[in-house]
Design a protein around this motif. Sequence first.
Motif, mmCIF file in Angstrom:
data_model
loop_
_atom_site.group_PDB
_atom_site.id
_atom_site.type_symbol
_atom_site.label_atom_id
_atom_site.label_comp_id
_atom_site.label_asym_id
_atom_site.label_seq_id
_atom_site.Cartn_x
_atom_site.Cartn_y
_atom_site.Cartn_z
ATOM 1 N N LYS A 43 0.981 -1.291 0.000
ATOM 2 C CA LYS A 43 -0.022 0.077 0.157
ATOM 3 C C LYS A 43 0.799 1.167 0.056
ATOM 4 O O LYS A 43 0.603 2.089 -0.598
ATOM 5 C CB LYS A 43 -0.979 0.044 1.199
ATOM 6 C CG LYS A 43 -1.751 1.244 1.234
ATOM 7 C CD LYS A 43 -2.543 1.468 2.682
ATOM 8 C CE LYS A 43 -3.168 2.832 2.733
ATOM 9 N NZ LYS A 43 -3.881 2.855 3.979
ATOM 10 N N PHE A 46 2.236 1.698 -3.546
ATOM 11 C CA PHE A 46 1.267 2.290 -4.231
ATOM 12 C C PHE A 46 1.203 3.889 -4.084
ATOM 13 O O PHE A 46 0.921 4.703 -4.978
ATOM 14 C CB PHE A 46 0.147 1.549 -4.315
ATOM 15 C CG PHE A 46 -0.039 0.355 -5.359
ATOM 16 C CD1 PHE A 46 -0.771 0.596 -6.569
ATOM 17 C CD2 PHE A 46 0.427 -0.895 -5.261
ATOM 18 C CE1 PHE A 46 -0.489 -0.428 -7.534
ATOM 19 C CE2 PHE A 46 0.494 -1.852 -6.026
ATOM 20 C CZ PHE A 46 -0.006 -1.638 -7.504
ATOM 21 N N ASP A 310 1.426 -7.652 -10.852
ATOM 22 C CA ASP A 310 0.580 -6.763 -10.913
ATOM 23 C C ASP A 310 0.324 -6.286 -12.171
ATOM 24 O O ASP A 310 1.133 -5.264 -12.878
ATOM 25 C CB ASP A 310 0.716 -5.622 -9.940
ATOM 26 C CG ASP A 310 -0.542 -4.582 -9.631
ATOM 27 O OD1 ASP A 310 -0.875 -4.985 -8.339
ATOM 28 O OD2 ASP A 310 -0.452 -3.558 -10.286
ATOM 29 N N MET A 312 -2.010 -3.511 -12.856
ATOM 30 C CA MET A 312 -2.070 -1.968 -13.131
ATOM 31 C C MET A 312 -0.634 -1.434 -13.235
ATOM 32 O O MET A 312 -0.627 -0.548 -14.374
ATOM 33 C CB MET A 312 -2.573 -1.632 -11.860
ATOM 34 C CG MET A 312 -2.649 0.034 -11.882
ATOM 35 S SD MET A 312 -3.196 0.836 -10.377
ATOM 36 C CE MET A 312 -4.870 0.088 -10.335
ATOM 37 N N TYR A 397 -5.471 7.459 -13.644
ATOM 38 C CA TYR A 397 -4.874 6.883 -12.434
ATOM 39 C C TYR A 397 -4.882 8.036 -11.219
ATOM 40 O O TYR A 397 -5.065 7.447 -10.098
ATOM 41 C CB TYR A 397 -3.327 6.521 -12.989
ATOM 42 C CG TYR A 397 -3.358 5.445 -14.103
ATOM 43 C CD1 TYR A 397 -3.058 4.161 -13.490
ATOM 44 C CD2 TYR A 397 -3.182 5.886 -15.200
ATOM 45 C CE1 TYR A 397 -2.918 3.218 -14.252
ATOM 46 C CE2 TYR A 397 -3.130 4.683 -16.087
ATOM 47 C CZ TYR A 397 -2.643 3.628 -15.575
ATOM 48 O OH TYR A 397 -2.660 2.403 -16.572
ATOM 49 N N MET A 404 -5.447 4.565 -9.058
ATOM 50 C CA MET A 404 -4.692 4.288 -7.977
ATOM 51 C C MET A 404 -5.470 4.333 -6.727
ATOM 52 O O MET A 404 -5.127 3.584 -5.815
ATOM 53 C CB MET A 404 -3.597 5.356 -8.010
ATOM 54 C CG MET A 404 -2.676 5.333 -9.243
ATOM 55 S SD MET A 404 -1.781 3.888 -9.327
ATOM 56 C CE MET A 404 -0.625 4.142 -7.743
ATOM 57 N N LYS A 407 -7.158 1.097 -5.978
ATOM 58 C CA LYS A 407 -6.248 -0.009 -5.629
ATOM 59 C C LYS A 407 -5.715 0.233 -4.047
ATOM 60 O O LYS A 407 -5.942 -0.743 -3.340
ATOM 61 C CB LYS A 407 -4.777 0.075 -6.402
ATOM 62 C CG LYS A 407 -3.758 -0.915 -6.276
ATOM 63 C CD LYS A 407 -4.027 -2.023 -6.845
ATOM 64 C CE LYS A 407 -3.165 -3.152 -6.796
ATOM 65 N NZ LYS A 407 -3.157 -4.445 -7.501
ATOM 66 N N GLY A 410 -8.305 -0.840 -1.786
ATOM 67 C CA GLY A 410 -8.650 -2.398 -1.760
ATOM 68 C C GLY A 410 -7.677 -2.718 -0.793
ATOM 69 O O GLY A 410 -7.643 -3.927 -0.098
ATOM 70 N N TYR A 411 -6.239 -2.264 -0.687
ATOM 71 C CA TYR A 411 -5.522 -2.771 0.176
ATOM 72 C C TYR A 411 -6.101 -2.441 1.835
ATOM 73 O O TYR A 411 -5.799 -3.213 2.623
ATOM 74 C CB TYR A 411 -4.194 -1.814 -0.070
ATOM 75 C CG TYR A 411 -3.160 -2.421 -0.888
ATOM 76 C CD1 TYR A 411 -2.884 -3.775 -0.991
ATOM 77 C CD2 TYR A 411 -2.618 -1.671 -1.971
ATOM 78 C CE1 TYR A 411 -1.961 -4.336 -1.822
ATOM 79 C CE2 TYR A 411 -1.908 -2.230 -2.890
ATOM 80 C CZ TYR A 411 -1.509 -3.521 -2.857
ATOM 81 O OH TYR A 411 -0.793 -4.249 -3.834
#
Length: 471
Positions: A43, A46, A310, A312, A397, A404, A407, A410-411
Amino acid sequence: MGISLPGLASNLDTTSLINAIMSQEKVPYKNFETKKTAVTNNKTIFNNINLKLKALRDAAINLSDVDSFKANGANISDSSKLTAIVDASTATGNYAIKIITLAKQQVNATNAIALNDSDGKKIKLSSDDLESEIRVEGINEPFILKNMGLTLDNTVEEALNKVANEINKNKDSNVQASVIQTADGAKSIVLMGKESGKSIAMSGTGLFSTLTTKVTAEPATIEINGVPITSSSNTIKDAIPGVTLQLLADKSSVNMEIKQDQDKIAEKVQAFVDAYNNVVSLIRENTKKITNEKNSDGSYKNFKTNLQGDSMLRDLQREMGDIISSITGPNDQYRLLDQIGIEIDKGITRGAEMTGKISFDKALFKQKLADNPSVVEEMFKGDRGLGTLFKDNLNNYTKANGLMQIKLDGYDREIKFIDSQMESLQTRLILREEALKKQYAQLEVNMSKLNSQKTWMTNQLAALTASAKSS
């Protein structure tokens, strides 16, 4: 908490046995811990990539902006005589500038006023001195010594300092007062207009009766391409639209050329290249293949999510490279970005050595920009220009609900799930350990009873054996 009785009856090391059992029981919990660490690390990665992407998007916006290539500057033949600040959108052109006179601020001053007598003692104010005053245009009330709290006990020097301070404190004052030493044991009070070219009426009586004009206020006078211009200040704005001139020396002539500032534009391109390379480096650094080896107890030595796969990040790397490769110009001299100084993995032919980073030949870029500015500009800010495409694509993004952020959310959900699993497992582990302690404690109790029965039976048999022998 239960009570463990390690080996009192059984001679077993029950504490070690329980610890060994719990060590195996805790393997899933440890794996959750290491997985949470890995997910948290990913995380963070990202989030850092997201920040770098936003910096790249901002650099792209600076290149795609309507005025991005209108960064003009002034080339002046003698910067000791004249300097200039040029707005980005100022039109190019050549100007012959003649500085005739500089703007001057009015200066009034008294003659030298004695501070000491013939014996060197400080001269004190007389009754007549207390009536002394200074009048300044724009200030309704005169500055009179007796109205300032001064008395016959004050010295002349104190009076000069006092009146200067009172003038400077007055909110309506359009002059700046100071006291200067003009000779040993003598000072003068000086009043200078705050604005150039503006005449101010000033007068004095008593100690200040000699207050007269030493420098007359004058406007600045110049000629630009033969056109006369007058200004109350040595800073002249918009005599040439978008240009602020600062006059430094009179009776002088300079030539000034307003032209495209190639260095400023190159700085914008360099900022984009640096931001692009930062994103590429961060992605490549965190997409290396990782082998997750296990410890003897089954837990992972270095558990990490494998970002190499990954999707993405793969898509992002591909899109960025595709954009660089897709930019084209109108002719053979401006067909590809590498022809104007921007190239990926310049000079590298081996795949293992490729980094995906951009190199920037600033000298070549500036030369191409000078040769054909409109074409180079179109390659950056046109509908299919570098800045425009990166700005539009990266927005997918980096926007608030972009890829992003999805993502990262999600984490967050995964970390929350792991936390709930760890909490539930921790509760079960505590209960399991307590149960083991109770079981082994009961074992010791039971073993103690059996040992007692064994001892009793042994004693009984021994007694019967002895009785039989005696009879």
